[in-house]
Motif scaffolding. Structure first.
Motif, short mmCIF file in Angstrom:
data_model
loop_
_atom_site.label_atom_id
_atom_site.label_comp_id
_atom_site.label_asym_id
_atom_site.label_seq_id
_atom_site.Cartn_x
_atom_site.Cartn_y
_atom_site.Cartn_z
N ILE A 156 77.96 10.25 -54.80
CA ILE A 156 78.28 8.90 -54.34
C ILE A 156 78.04 8.87 -52.84
N HIS A 157 77.18 7.95 -52.40
CA HIS A 157 76.77 7.94 -51.00
C HIS A 157 77.45 6.85 -50.18
N ASN A 158 78.18 5.96 -50.82
CA ASN A 158 78.91 4.92 -50.10
C ASN A 158 80.39 5.26 -50.05
N GLY A 159 81.18 4.36 -49.47
CA GLY A 159 82.58 4.63 -49.26
C GLY A 159 83.43 4.50 -50.52
N VAL A 160 84.72 4.80 -50.34
CA VAL A 160 85.66 4.77 -51.45
C VAL A 160 85.82 3.36 -52.01
N LEU A 161 85.86 2.36 -51.14
CA LEU A 161 86.04 0.98 -51.61
C LEU A 161 84.88 0.54 -52.50
N ASP A 162 83.66 0.89 -52.11
CA ASP A 162 82.51 0.55 -52.94
C ASP A 162 82.57 1.28 -54.27
N MET A 163 82.99 2.54 -54.24
CA MET A 163 83.13 3.30 -55.48
C MET A 163 84.14 2.64 -56.41
N LEU A 164 85.29 2.25 -55.86
CA LEU A 164 86.32 1.61 -56.68
C LEU A 164 85.83 0.26 -57.22
N ALA A 165 85.07 -0.45 -56.41
CA ALA A 165 84.52 -1.73 -56.88
C ALA A 165 83.56 -1.50 -58.04
N ALA A 166 82.75 -0.45 -57.97
CA ALA A 166 81.82 -0.15 -59.06
C ALA A 166 82.56 0.17 -60.34
N PHE A 167 83.58 1.02 -60.25
CA PHE A 167 84.34 1.35 -61.45
C PHE A 167 85.13 0.14 -61.96
N GLY A 168 85.52 -0.74 -61.03
CA GLY A 168 86.18 -1.97 -61.46
C GLY A 168 85.26 -2.86 -62.28
#
Length: 286
Positions: A156-168
């Motif tokens: 994962i190359h972006n931040g935690v917030l983007d990761m959480l948004a993707a899983f959301g």
């Protein structure tokens, strides 16, 4: 109120269901807990639910990873695993439809509807509780699958917030599709038929998309279908949020606005099929 309150009530006159948001939320939580306890007592449900996506990750990445060309990147295991994982995640959450279909069909054949109809509970709560329990199971499977993907080279190359948004976005799509599973489970006569009916239409949906190969490799007449596929929108949005986008984003409106299209598709699917499923359940419950 617990499910054990059904003892001695079966066979009596139907009770007026409780109404209101608070009552529905409470009853849904009771049903969800019942289904979550069942999952812990039958761990094979989760284990076998994990096996298929893990096998897809290993087979696609190691067997096909060096052969599939991604625009803007050289064919290799590393580049393909980053391209692949958003598609595998989306496939995993949507394939949970088969389990939801079979579970609801099994509850119907075992007479659970008769037990619930004897309680003064919301009619929508039975299905809402079931789909919420399936959502928890899907979230657990996604976590384990992400760990497997990290072990084989996905990053994962972006931040935690983007990761959480993707899983959301993935969980929202999975929850929307679980209502399709609920409707299928209520419409067939056996869990076996529900499993087949829950899977057969998913294969064209997932493969006529950008999940495993670029849409540009498809025939011209098929490309618009793939771009407007709700599955493709979620995959594209997750690739961008994970930082796994290889090359330029396709010049198609749903791909350029993938996160918005993903949310709209999920909300529309959820609204339509939850209404149909609850109506079907009310008819079945009498």
């Amino acid at each position: 109120m617990t499910l054990s309150d059904t003892r001695g009530a079966i066979g009596g006159a139907p009770v007026t269901p409780r109404r209101g948001v608070a009552a529905t939320a409470h009853d849904s939580w009771v049903v969800a807990k019942r289904n979550l306890r069942r999952m812990t007592r039958i761990p094979e449900i989760v284990v076998f639910g994990l096996m298929q996506p893990v096998m897809f990750v290993l087979l696609f990445s190691y067997v096909m990873g060096g052969a599939i060309a991604i625009p803007g990147a050289q064919p290799s295991h590393q580049t393909y695993i980053e391209y692949l994982m958003a598609g595998i995640f989306a496939q995993t959450v949507t394939f949970a439809v088969a389990g939801a279909s079979a579970g609801i069909a099994e509850d119907m054949t075992k007479g659970l509807v008769d037990r619930f109809r004897s309680l003064p509970m919301s009619r929508a709560a039975v299905l809402t509780g079931r789909t919420l329990a399936d959502l928890v199971q899907t979230a657990f499977i996604l976590v384990v699958l992400a760990l497997v993907a990290l072990a084989v080279g996905w990053r994962i190359h972006n931040g935690v917030l983007d990761m959480l948004a993707a899983f959301g976005l993935l969980l929202l799509l999975g929850y929307a599709f679980s209502w399709i599973g609920a409707l299928i489970g209520l419409s067939v006569r056996s869990p076996e038929a529900a499993t087949s009916a829950g899977l057969i239409w998913l294969f064209p949906l997932t493969f006529v998309s950008n999940a495993f190969v670029p849409v540009s490799s498809m025939p011209d007449w098929l490309q618009p279908v793939a771009y407007w596929n709700p599955f493709s929108a979620t995959v594209q949005a997750c690739r961008s949020l994970f930082g796994n986008q290889l090359g330029p984003v396709p010049d198609s409106w749903p791909m350029q606005h993938a996160a918005l299209v993903s949310v709209v598709w999920s909300v529309v699917i959820m609204a339509v099929f939850s209404w149909l499923a609850v109506r079907k359940y009310r008819r079945a419950a009498g």
